[in-house]
Design a protein around this motif. Structure first.
Motif, PDB file in Angstrom:
ATOM      1  N   ALA A 186     -25.052 -66.345  40.088  1.00  0.00           N
ATOM      2  CA  ALA A 186     -24.387 -67.174  41.095  1.00  0.00           C
ATOM      3  C   ALA A 186     -24.563 -68.661  40.800  1.00  0.00           C
ATOM      4  O   ALA A 186     -23.611 -69.445  40.945  1.00  0.00           O
ATOM      5  N   ILE A 187     -25.744 -69.085  40.374  1.00  0.00           N
ATOM      6  CA  ILE A 187     -25.959 -70.506  40.096  1.00  0.00           C
ATOM      7  C   ILE A 187     -25.224 -70.912  38.814  1.00  0.00           C
ATOM      8  O   ILE A 187     -24.740 -72.041  38.704  1.00  0.00           O
ATOM      9  N   VAL A 188     -25.101 -69.990  37.853  1.00  0.00           N
ATOM     10  CA  VAL A 188     -24.270 -70.285  36.679  1.00  0.00           C
ATOM     11  C   VAL A 188     -22.817 -70.454  37.128  1.00  0.00           C
ATOM     12  O   VAL A 188     -22.113 -71.338  36.647  1.00  0.00           O
ATOM     13  N   GLY A 189     -22.370 -69.634  38.091  1.00  0.00           N
ATOM     14  CA  GLY A 189     -21.029 -69.795  38.642  1.00  0.00           C
ATOM     15  C   GLY A 189     -20.845 -71.148  39.306  1.00  0.00           C
ATOM     16  O   GLY A 189     -19.787 -71.781  39.183  1.00  0.00           O
ATOM     17  N   LEU A 190     -21.863 -71.610  40.016  1.00  0.00           N
ATOM     18  CA  LEU A 190     -21.805 -72.934  40.633  1.00  0.00           C
ATOM     19  C   LEU A 190     -21.723 -74.016  39.558  1.00  0.00           C
ATOM     20  O   LEU A 190     -20.936 -74.967  39.674  1.00  0.00           O
TER      21      LEU A 190
END
Length: 183
Positions: free
Chosen positions: A44-48
């Protein structure tokens, strides 16, 4: 595609258990579910991070990382499954070398930050390290393949380097840590 999610809530977890990919039910506070959640948060943080401006080669790499993280989560979700391989670990090592080579060698620690994209890369690095620690804890209790742990270890290093790359792409220098600066 296998199973489709046509109904999002099932109520099967209301008693504090969740289903693994092999159908077995485990407590939501099990080490396996904890590790799975940490991998999910890393993704999720890579997506952000991918919401930010960045060079196309970095974007492509991080998008591929997200696919690998889903595979890694699948491996954690299904005991005995093997989805992350030495090939994927080696690929991260090669990308790490490629992106690190043009950067100046570090003589001191750097402060996480700079551009917003670089700050997100550093945040992703810390979340990835937490996922790695959760996988190590799981491996002390249950059988876990080595490649997923190695993948997370290389990924956190890569995210550090990408933070530096994204600062350069954004016209910013790394801010070096100054020992006892405020003493």
């Amino acid at each position: 595609m296998g199973n489709r999610l046509s109904k999002i809530y099932t109520r099967t977890g209301d008693a504090g258990t969740t289903g693994l990919g092999d159908g077995k039910r485990v407590s939501k506070n099990s080490l396996r579910i904890h590790a799975l959640g940490e991998v999910d948060e890393t993704n999720a943080i890579v997506g952000l991070l991918l919401c930010e401006e960045m060079p196309d080669d970095v974007r492509s790499l991080l998008t591929n990382v997200q696919h690998d993280l889903f595979d890694l989560g699948g491996e954690v979700c299904i005991p005995g499954m093997s989805m992350i391989t030495d090939k994927q670990v080696t690929h991260l090592e090669n990308e790490l070398d490629r992106f690190n080579e043009p950067l100046e060698p570090l003589k001191d620690f750097i402060l996480p930050g700079g551009t917003r994209a670089a700050a997100y890369a550093h945040h992703a690095r810390t979340v990835c390290r937490r996922a790695e620690r959760a996988l190590v804890a799981l491996a002390l209790e249950e059988a876990v393949n080595d490649s997923p742990r190695q993948y997370l270890n290389r990924l956190s290093d890569l995210l550090f380097v990408l933070g530096r790359v994204l600062n350069r792409a954004g016209g910013r220098d790394d801010v070096l840590w100054q020992k006892n600066k405020n003493a």
